[in-house]
Design a protein around this motif. Structure first.
Motif, PDB file in Angstrom:
ATOM      1  N   GLY A  15       0.792  -1.211   0.000  1.00  0.00           N
ATOM      2  CA  GLY A  15       0.000   0.000   0.000  1.00  0.00           C
ATOM      3  C   GLY A  15       0.832   1.272   0.000  1.00  0.00           C
ATOM      4  O   GLY A  15       0.298   2.365  -0.224  1.00  0.00           O
ATOM      5  N   GLY A  16       2.109   1.130   0.242  1.00  0.00           N
ATOM      6  CA  GLY A  16       3.000   2.277   0.297  1.00  0.00           C
ATOM      7  C   GLY A  16       3.480   2.722  -1.068  1.00  0.00           C
ATOM      8  O   GLY A  16       3.056   2.183  -2.099  1.00  0.00           O
ATOM      9  N   SER A  17       4.383   3.699  -1.043  1.00  0.00           N
ATOM     10  CA  SER A  17       4.888   4.290  -2.282  1.00  0.00           C
ATOM     11  C   SER A  17       6.410   4.392  -2.246  1.00  0.00           C
ATOM     12  O   SER A  17       7.011   4.514  -1.170  1.00  0.00           O
ATOM     13  CB  SER A  17       4.310   5.702  -2.469  1.00  0.00           C
ATOM     14  OG  SER A  17       2.906   5.666  -2.588  1.00  0.00           O
ATOM     15  N   ARG A  19       9.649   6.128  -5.009  1.00  0.00           N
ATOM     16  CA  ARG A  19       9.980   6.821  -6.259  1.00  0.00           C
ATOM     17  C   ARG A  19      11.397   6.447  -6.644  1.00  0.00           C
ATOM     18  O   ARG A  19      12.347   6.734  -5.914  1.00  0.00           O
ATOM     19  CB  ARG A  19       9.857   8.333  -6.102  1.00  0.00           C
ATOM     20  CG  ARG A  19      10.008   9.091  -7.420  1.00  0.00           C
ATOM     21  CD  ARG A  19      10.127  10.570  -7.191  1.00  0.00           C
ATOM     22  NE  ARG A  19       9.978  11.338  -8.413  1.00  0.00           N
ATOM     23  CZ  ARG A  19      10.602  12.490  -8.642  1.00  0.00           C
ATOM     24  NH1 ARG A  19      11.410  13.001  -7.741  1.00  0.00           N
ATOM     25  NH2 ARG A  19      10.406  13.137  -9.783  1.00  0.00           N
ATOM     26  N   ARG A  66      -1.184   2.505 -11.171  1.00  0.00           N
ATOM     27  CA  ARG A  66      -0.444   2.582  -9.907  1.00  0.00           C
ATOM     28  C   ARG A  66       0.936   3.223 -10.078  1.00  0.00           C
ATOM     29  O   ARG A  66       1.407   3.910  -9.178  1.00  0.00           O
ATOM     30  CB  ARG A  66      -0.266   1.171  -9.312  1.00  0.00           C
ATOM     31  CG  ARG A  66      -1.563   0.462  -9.006  1.00  0.00           C
ATOM     32  CD  ARG A  66      -1.319  -0.840  -8.252  1.00  0.00           C
ATOM     33  NE  ARG A  66      -0.530  -1.803  -9.022  1.00  0.00           N
ATOM     34  CZ  ARG A  66       0.630  -2.314  -8.603  1.00  0.00           C
ATOM     35  NH1 ARG A  66       1.139  -1.962  -7.446  1.00  0.00           N
ATOM     36  NH2 ARG A  66       1.279  -3.199  -9.360  1.00  0.00           N
ATOM     37  N   PHE A  67       1.566   2.979 -11.219  1.00  0.00           N
ATOM     38  CA  PHE A  67       2.911   3.497 -11.476  1.00  0.00           C
ATOM     39  C   PHE A  67       2.836   4.604 -12.520  1.00  0.00           C
ATOM     40  O   PHE A  67       1.999   4.556 -13.431  1.00  0.00           O
ATOM     41  CB  PHE A  67       3.829   2.392 -12.008  1.00  0.00           C
ATOM     42  CG  PHE A  67       4.191   1.326 -11.021  1.00  0.00           C
ATOM     43  CD1 PHE A  67       3.572   1.227  -9.777  1.00  0.00           C
ATOM     44  CD2 PHE A  67       5.165   0.406 -11.337  1.00  0.00           C
ATOM     45  CE1 PHE A  67       3.911   0.227  -8.881  1.00  0.00           C
ATOM     46  CE2 PHE A  67       5.530  -0.592 -10.447  1.00  0.00           C
ATOM     47  CZ  PHE A  67       4.889  -0.679  -9.222  1.00  0.00           C
ATOM     48  N   THR A  68       3.747   5.562 -12.392  1.00  0.00           N
ATOM     49  CA  THR A  68       3.846   6.653 -13.362  1.00  0.00           C
ATOM     50  C   THR A  68       5.306   6.870 -13.721  1.00  0.00           C
ATOM     51  O   THR A  68       6.150   7.072 -12.828  1.00  0.00           O
ATOM     52  CB  THR A  68       3.256   7.953 -12.805  1.00  0.00           C
ATOM     53  OG1 THR A  68       1.890   7.751 -12.447  1.00  0.00           O
ATOM     54  CG2 THR A  68       3.336   9.061 -13.862  1.00  0.00           C
ATOM     55  N   GLN A  81       7.372   6.648 -10.344  1.00  0.00           N
ATOM     56  CA  GLN A  81       6.596   6.802  -9.124  1.00  0.00           C
ATOM     57  C   GLN A  81       5.722   5.577  -8.964  1.00  0.00           C
ATOM     58  O   GLN A  81       4.911   5.269  -9.841  1.00  0.00           O
ATOM     59  CB  GLN A  81       5.723   8.062  -9.203  1.00  0.00           C
ATOM     60  CG  GLN A  81       4.835   8.282  -7.988  1.00  0.00           C
ATOM     61  CD  GLN A  81       5.625   8.553  -6.734  1.00  0.00           C
ATOM     62  OE1 GLN A  81       6.588   9.324  -6.751  1.00  0.00           O
ATOM     63  NE2 GLN A  81       5.223   7.945  -5.630  1.00  0.00           N
ATOM     64  N   MET A  82       5.892   4.887  -7.853  1.00  0.00           N
ATOM     65  CA  MET A  82       5.169   3.632  -7.619  1.00  0.00           C
ATOM     66  C   MET A  82       4.267   3.802  -6.401  1.00  0.00           C
ATOM     67  O   MET A  82       4.756   4.033  -5.296  1.00  0.00           O
ATOM     68  CB  MET A  82       6.161   2.483  -7.391  1.00  0.00           C
ATOM     69  CG  MET A  82       7.176   2.328  -8.502  1.00  0.00           C
ATOM     70  SD  MET A  82       8.233   0.878  -8.307  1.00  0.00           S
ATOM     71  CE  MET A  82       9.133   1.336  -6.842  1.00  0.00           C
ATOM     72  N   ASN A  83       2.976   3.731  -6.628  1.00  0.00           N
ATOM     73  CA  ASN A  83       1.988   3.852  -5.562  1.00  0.00           C
ATOM     74  C   ASN A  83       1.235   2.542  -5.389  1.00  0.00           C
ATOM     75  O   ASN A  83       1.265   1.673  -6.259  1.00  0.00           O
ATOM     76  CB  ASN A  83       1.007   4.977  -5.883  1.00  0.00           C
ATOM     77  CG  ASN A  83       1.672   6.331  -5.999  1.00  0.00           C
ATOM     78  OD1 ASN A  83       2.674   6.617  -5.337  1.00  0.00           O
ATOM     79  ND2 ASN A  83       1.132   7.185  -6.861  1.00  0.00           N
ATOM     80  N   SER A  84       0.548   2.433  -4.262  1.00  0.00           N
ATOM     81  CA  SER A  84      -0.260   1.239  -3.975  1.00  0.00           C
ATOM     82  C   SER A  84       0.543  -0.033  -4.226  1.00  0.00           C
ATOM     83  O   SER A  84       0.084  -0.970  -4.894  1.00  0.00           O
ATOM     84  CB  SER A  84      -1.532   1.239  -4.838  1.00  0.00           C
ATOM     85  OG  SER A  84      -2.292   2.407  -4.602  1.00  0.00           O
ATOM     86  N   LEU A  85       1.728  -0.066  -3.703  1.00  0.00           N
ATOM     87  CA  LEU A  85       2.623  -1.199  -3.953  1.00  0.00           C
ATOM     88  C   LEU A  85       2.069  -2.488  -3.359  1.00  0.00           C
ATOM     89  O   LEU A  85       1.414  -2.482  -2.305  1.00  0.00           O
ATOM     90  CB  LEU A  85       4.014  -0.905  -3.394  1.00  0.00           C
ATOM     91  CG  LEU A  85       4.843   0.036  -4.268  1.00  0.00           C
ATOM     92  CD1 LEU A  85       5.979   0.663  -3.476  1.00  0.00           C
ATOM     93  CD2 LEU A  85       5.381  -0.710  -5.477  1.00  0.00           C
TER      94      LEU A  85
END
Length: 115
Positions: A15-17, A19, A66-68, A81-85
């Motif tokens: 759930g973490g992020s 970069r 989730r990723f950008t 950028q990786m979110n909701s891992l």
């Protein structure tokens, strides 16, 4: 000689992020596509995301939304950028840069997502 230096990996809870950054230095001319790949233990390396010199992007289905991926052309740097891992995102992440006549791999940065 060209060097790719990746940073930003580490341990994060689900759930973490995170970069990731990858900067290219040295005699590199006219970078075209910049991308991120990943390789989990005992699995093949897979494309995660790619960004062209014009800014067009494409993502693996598993990370869409989730990723950008982004890039700073002035700094020859690509970001992820990786979110909701998720735990299944655990892998070594490599940047890959295609320039005129050459391509380069970074040494990788480890991302570990705990459940």
């Amino acid at each position: 000689q060209v060097h790719l230096v990746e940073s930003g990996g580490g341990l994060v809870q689900a759930g973490g992020s995170l970069r990731l950054s990858c900067g290219a230095s040295g005699s590199i001319f006219s970078i075209n596509a910049m991308s991120w790949y990943r390789q989990a233990p005992e699995k093949q390396r897979e494309l995660v995301a790619i960004i062209t010199s014009g800014g067009s992007t494409n993502y693996a289905d598993s990370v869409k939304g989730r990723f950008t991926i982004s890039r700073d052309n002035a700094k020859n740097t690509v970001y992820l950028q990786m979110n909701s891992l998720k735990p299944e995102d655990t892998a070594t992440y490599y940047c890959y840069v295609v320039a005129v006549g050459m391509s380069y791999w970074g040494k990788g940065t480890l991302v570990t997502v705990s459940s």
